[in-house]
Design a protein around this motif. Structure first.
Motif: not given
Ligand SMILES: NC(=O)c1ccc[n+]([C@@H]2O[C@H](COP(=O)([O-])OP(=O)(O)OC[C@H]3O[C@@H](n4cnc5c(N)ncnc54)[C@H](O)[C@@H]3O)[C@@H](O)[C@H]2O)c1
Ligand SMILES: [Zn+2]
Length: 356
Positions: A265-271
């Motif tokens: 979820s955090i990875g999606m926000a960053a990507e």
């Protein structure tokens, strides 16, 4: 609903059966084997083993692992293999994995290793496993601080998905699974997002979740059917996972480990931010992704990591070829792109945008 996965280039197939009566099909897949083992973990066994044993209707070997991602390693894989050997399992034996994504991955891995490969079935009992992990034949364990570093493609004969198993799942675990469903919505099928919108965050379980989960599983089946070995379209599934896996492995070394779905979820926000910086998507899509995740209490920022550590882990990711990081980025709701090479400055800025 029944689906079929064609595991190219081999001609063997995986049947995926979704429905509250899925266990009724167990007999069809579990006959004609010399021995059968059910491998599960403590919580999955506590809540789900009874109905599975009833459906099998015969005595089987049981191997119960401790719960948790920290046990998805070679030591426990060896433990499984040893127990199979001690119980006299031969090449014509059957292994049944009952549990979440951790059980899926380690049991599938053990099945692929034991006597160079025995048949297995998987009965996923978490949302992440039902919507995602049980589909597609990827198995594996973590190695040191690196996720899924050792593994194999070893598709099960069948995946039997009973949404009823989700009833005992803690809320945090349900949200965890929703992260993968939301991911699938943004990179592959906007219909999933319509269904996710209908889910009430205060009462997540129900028809809309079941529908969204099935649509996500179906989308994954379609993607895997066209690219089993991740040479093309399957890379779409990696959205959120490059930065997400780095954060997940860093967090496993802290007192507050992130769940896989939370990390991605955090990875999606960053990507998503990276996609914006690279002019792949509009800023509104980044907001849409973050709002959809936060609506279900999923995190979009992280405080236990420094950028250097994250970059180091990203560079060691097995998805990379040489020094190039192959990014999967969202273009629009329901549409993603893969093999994107990004500017170093934008990568750092995207990571910084989620570190607090
Ligand atoms: N192979 C793949 O394609 C793939 C895809 C996505 C994720 N994964 C992997 O999946 C793992 C994450 O899976 P997960 O989130 O299911 O974690 P998990 O397997 O650890 O399950 C979460 C917890 O829920 C418990 N549990 C399981 N079923 C339950 C039930 N019905 N009721 C109550 N408790 C229950 C488990 O014992 C565990 O403690 C990660 O290791 C990830 O890398 C693999
Ligand atoms: Zn994932």
């Amino acid at each position: 609903m029944d689906y079929t996965l064609n595991n190219q280039p081999k001609s063997n197939k995986t049947e995926v059966i979704i429905g509250e009566d899925a266990l009724e099909q167990l007999g069809r897949f579990s006959g004609s084997y010399t021995k059968t083992a059910i491998i599960s973990d403590e919580s999955a066994a506590k809540y789900c083993l009874g109905p599975v044993q009833d459906a099998l209707g015969r005595k089987v070997e049981k191997i119960i692992l401790p719960d948790g991602e920290a046990n998805k390693n070679l030591r426990f894989a060896e433990d499984i293999l040893r127990q199979l050997r001690e119980a006299g399992f031969d090449r014509k034996s059957l292994i049944i994995g009952l549990g979440g994504g951790v059980i899926n991955d380690i049991v599938g891995f053990a099945a692929s290793m034991y006597m160079r490969g025995v048949d297995w079935l998987v009965l996923p009992t978490t949302l992440i496993a039902q919507a995602d992990a049980s589909i597609g034949g990827k198995t594996g364990v973590n190695l040191g601080g690196y996720k899924n570093m050792v593994g194999s493609f070893w598709p099960p004969k069948a995946v039997l998905i009973n949404p009823k198993f989700l009833k005992t799942l803690p809320l945090r675990q349900i949200r965890n699974g929703l992260a993968e469903i939301i991911k699938m919505g943004f990179i592959a099928d906007a219909e999933i997002l319509d269904e996710v919108q209908k889910i009430e965050p205060e009462k997540i379980l129900g028809v809309h979740l079941n529908k969204a989960s099935e649509l996500a599983a179906k989308a994954k089946i379609e993607i895997v059917n066209s690219d089993m070995y991740e040479s093309g379209g399957r890379k779409l599934l990696n959205f959120g996972h490059t930065i997400g896996h780095a954060l997940e492995s860093i967090s496993l070394e802290t007192d507050e480990p992130l769940l896989h779905g939370e990390a991605i979820s955090i990875g999606m926000a960053a990507e998503a931010k990276l996609a914006e910086l690279e002019d792949v998507c509009k800023p509104e899509l980044v907001e849409n992704i973050k709002e959809t995740l936060t609506r279900f209490g999923l995190p979009t920022s992280y405080k236990h990591a420094v950028i250097g550590d994250i970059l180091e882990r990203i560079l060691a990711d097995k998805k990379n070829v040489g020094k190039d990081i192959n990014w999967t980025l969202p273009k629009a709701a329901g549409e993603g792109l893969y093999n994107h090479l990004a500017d170093d400055i934008n990568i750092k800025e995207a990571i910084k945008s989620v570190i607090i």
